[in-house]
Motif scaffolding. Structure first.
Motif: not given
Lengths: 163, 312
Positions: A55-56, A59, A66, A72-75, A77-78, A81-82, B22, B25-26, B29, B32-33, B36, B46
């Motif tokens: 997962i890491g 991510f 991103d 968006l930072l993390g989108e 990544a989200f 990860a899933i 998981l 990490y979610l 994330a 972060l979103m 941001d 960025r």
């Protein structure tokens, strides 16, 4: 030890290739069909080497995308990860699926990802889609066998060189 | 635990720890979103990260650039001559228009001076080129080849030869991301050129359509009206053409009209763009200082006979 290093190079190469394919310009009409390349890479490495790429890893690749496409930072990544998590969960079954079943599984994964995107963007702000939005996962699934075979083949070729 | 070997242990706890990881990490994330989206805390990161991935963008554009260069190198002489002639003609027309405009502008500034209106400052214009990479197809963003190094800043207006394209959203060292006016998250304050009616044009996610919701039925707006930027909000300099209205409908509640307009800028085909910003008052020399000596001193045609008087 040396095998580990060898496969790290392949990972790096596949990630670079996938990120270039993610942004390379294509005609306007087929832009929406672009598959989620990095997801295919994550699926491959999570199946092949789950102890090192989990997962890491997914991510981190998500963060890369991103930045690459300016979401968006993390989108991503989200989302990745899933995907990584689901692949790891069903890895033992996925591994021994025949190719067409694997492709179906990838299609399901990518479709699920589409719903995740809808959810995330609905929360973050306005987001307009059309029916072609749902085609990209199918393209991704159709490409999966080729990606899988290509990466497998490259790795198999690379291996004998290192004793 | 003598029963478990080292290899076997992870297998038993795999489910629980996997889910926990998981979730972690979610959560990361999501945090972060949210950061941001709601604050500028990640802005520096960025910029830095976007600068790091510049080479990847360069690699992605390389094949297309090569192809373009090859086509240019092997282009037919006749084709080039024809293109050149056409461009000359266009330039001539543009020049003629410009000359007439100069007279109008001069007249305008004289009238403004009479009215004692605030002096309109000049525009700073900078040429930028589109970088041929595809960003997310459902977010209307493009990449241009001017960045921090060239003085680009967030919020700067981007236009092409026909109209407003969008505004700068994010700046890296040598490139910048531009949000198009067709993005569903973008809005631009506009004015109907014919009537002066002020409205806001929202992006729809369709490159060929922007929308003007909540227009009163009593307002004078009809198909064919040209929308120009109103300058309200300070992002876009006033008077830049944006779109033409092609349809006015009633909205779902039947209390307001909704106008649909087609952007004038060619998002898809434009490769050369202009970055425009209002010149800052602090940077521009004060107009009064330039004008004053001429008003105070003698007219330029006359000379004082001072040197000849001196010997006497």
């Amino acid at each position: 030890m040396s095998r580990g290093r060898e496969s790290l190079w392949w990972v790096l190469l596949s990630v670079l290739l996938a990120s270039v394919l993610t942004v390379v310009a294509v005609p306007e009409s087929i832009r929406v069909l672009r598959p989620f390349w990095l997801a295919l890479i994550v699926v491959y490495w999570c199946i092949e080497a789950p102890e090192r790429f989990g997962i890491g890893f997914a991510f981190a690749l998500g963060l890369l995308q991103d930045v690459l496409v300016g979401t968006l930072l993390g989108e991503h990544a989200f989302r990745l990860a899933i995907i990584g998590f689901i692949v790891l969960r069903f890895r033992s079954r996925l591994r021994f699926f025949p190719m067409w079943q694997q492709a179906l599984a990838v299609a399901a994964l990518l479709l699920n990802d589409r719903f995740v995107v809808l959810l995330l963007r609905a929360i973050a702000g306005e987001f307009a889609i059309d029916w072609r939005y749902w085609l990209a996962p199918l393209v991704g699934a159709a490409l999966w066998p080729w990606v899988f075979l290509l990466l497998d083949d490259l790795r198999a070729r690379g291996r004998p060189r290192e004793p | 635990m003598p029963f478990y070997s080292a290899e076997a242990t992870p297998r038993f706890s795999e489910g629980a720890s996997g889910s926990l990881r998981l979730l972690a990490y979610l959560g990361l994330a999501a945090a972060l979103m949210a950061t941001d989206l709601r604050s500028g805390a990640l802005h520096r990161f960025r910029t830095f990260a976007a600068t790091l991935v510049q080479p990847l963008h360069a690699v992605a554009t390389a094949p297309l650039q090569l192809a373009r260069r090859a086509r240019e190198a092997t282009a037919e002489r006749a084709g080039l001559v024809a293109a050149n002639a056409e461009l000359r003609q266009q330039l001539l027309f543009a020049q003629a228009k410009l000359n007439r405009l100069a007279i109008v502008q001069e007249q305008n500034s004289r009238l403004r001076a009479l009215l004692d209106a605030r002096q309109k400052l000049g525009l700073r214009v900078q040429l930028a080129e589109l970088i041929d990479v595809d960003l997310d197809p459902y977010r209307h963003r493009i990449l241009i080849n001017q960045g921090l190094r060239h003085g680009v800043f967030v919020g700067e207006a981007v236009i092409d030869a026909n109209g407003v394209v969008g505004q700068v959203l994010e700046v890296a060292d040598e490139q910048a991301t531009v949000i198009l006016i067709s993005d569903p998250g973008h809005a631009v304050p506009v004015r109907v050129q014919r009537t002066g009616l002020r409205v806001i044009a929202y992006g729809t996610g369709d490159a060929q359509r922007i929308e003007l919701p909540h227009v009163p039925f009593s307002a004078d707006i009809k198909a064919g009206d040209v929308l120009v930027t109103s300058g309200i909000g300070g992002r876009f300099p006033p008077g830049l053409p944006v779109a033409t209205v092609y349809e006015v409908l009633s909205d779902d509640s039947a209390t307001f009209a909704v106008a649909q307009a087609r952007p004038l800028a060619g998002f898809v085909h434009a490769s050369e763009l202009l970055l425009v910003s209002d010149e800052m008052l602090a940077l521009a020399p004060l107009p009064a200082a330039e004008v004053a000596p001429e008003l105070v001193g003698p007219p330029s045609g006359l000379r004082t006979p001072a040197p000849t008087e001196a010997p006497q």
